[in-house]
Design a protein around this motif. Structure first.
Motif, mmCIF file in Angstrom:
data_model
loop_
_atom_site.group_PDB
_atom_site.id
_atom_site.type_symbol
_atom_site.label_atom_id
_atom_site.label_comp_id
_atom_site.label_asym_id
_atom_site.label_seq_id
_atom_site.Cartn_x
_atom_site.Cartn_y
_atom_site.Cartn_z
ATOM 1 N N ASN A 139 0.828 -1.208 0.000
ATOM 2 C CA ASN A 139 0.000 0.000 0.000
ATOM 3 C C ASN A 139 0.862 1.257 0.000
ATOM 4 O O ASN A 139 0.522 2.253 -0.638
ATOM 5 N N LEU A 163 0.524 4.092 -2.866
ATOM 6 C CA LEU A 163 0.165 5.476 -2.559
ATOM 7 C C LEU A 163 1.140 6.478 -3.170
ATOM 8 O O LEU A 163 0.840 7.665 -3.243
ATOM 9 N N ASP A 184 -3.272 9.525 -8.873
ATOM 10 C CA ASP A 184 -4.659 9.040 -8.823
ATOM 11 C C ASP A 184 -5.107 8.399 -10.133
ATOM 12 O O ASP A 184 -5.860 7.430 -10.128
ATOM 13 N N LEU A 213 -3.714 4.871 -10.229
ATOM 14 C CA LEU A 213 -4.418 4.029 -9.257
ATOM 15 C C LEU A 213 -5.806 3.639 -9.759
ATOM 16 O O LEU A 213 -6.200 2.479 -9.670
ATOM 17 N N ARG A 218 -7.556 5.567 -3.649
ATOM 18 C CA ARG A 218 -6.578 6.145 -2.725
ATOM 19 C C ARG A 218 -7.108 6.190 -1.295
ATOM 20 O O ARG A 218 -6.396 5.841 -0.355
ATOM 21 N N SER A 219 -8.349 6.568 -1.104
ATOM 22 C CA SER A 219 -8.884 6.665 0.259
ATOM 23 C C SER A 219 -8.938 5.282 0.931
ATOM 24 O O SER A 219 -8.665 5.165 2.131
ATOM 25 N N GLU A 254 -5.408 4.376 1.989
ATOM 26 C CA GLU A 254 -5.022 5.139 3.181
ATOM 27 C C GLU A 254 -5.673 4.579 4.436
ATOM 28 O O GLU A 254 -5.057 4.543 5.500
#
Length: 71
Positions: free
Chosen positions: A40, A44, A48, A51, A58-59, A62
């Motif tokens: 992860n 990250l 975006d 991804l 992304r959220s 996280e």
């Protein structure tokens, strides 16, 4: 992100495992969580667009946590 895991819980009819088997299973679970945080962390670092193209959010990454090593 999909994670494949193997379980032997159903193979022994629910019988209790010994101390060493439980310790080994816990160690494997801890290493799987560590590997997921490590991956992860690198995901990250991507933008975006990349991804989203690969099916990651992304959220969500996280929330799952991240770990990177500076080298």
């Amino acid at each position: 992100m999909a994670t494949a895991t193997a379980s032997t819980a159903g193979l022994h009819g629910g019988a209790r495992h010994g101390l060493f088997r439980r310790a080994f299973d816990r160690m494997v679970c801890a290493r799987e969580r560590q590997a997921k945080r490590y991956v992860n962390g690198y995901l990250l670092m991507l933008d975006d667009t990349t991804l989203n193209a690969q099916g990651y959010d992304r959220s969500q990454l996280e929330r799952e946590g991240a770990m990177t090593f500076p080298y």
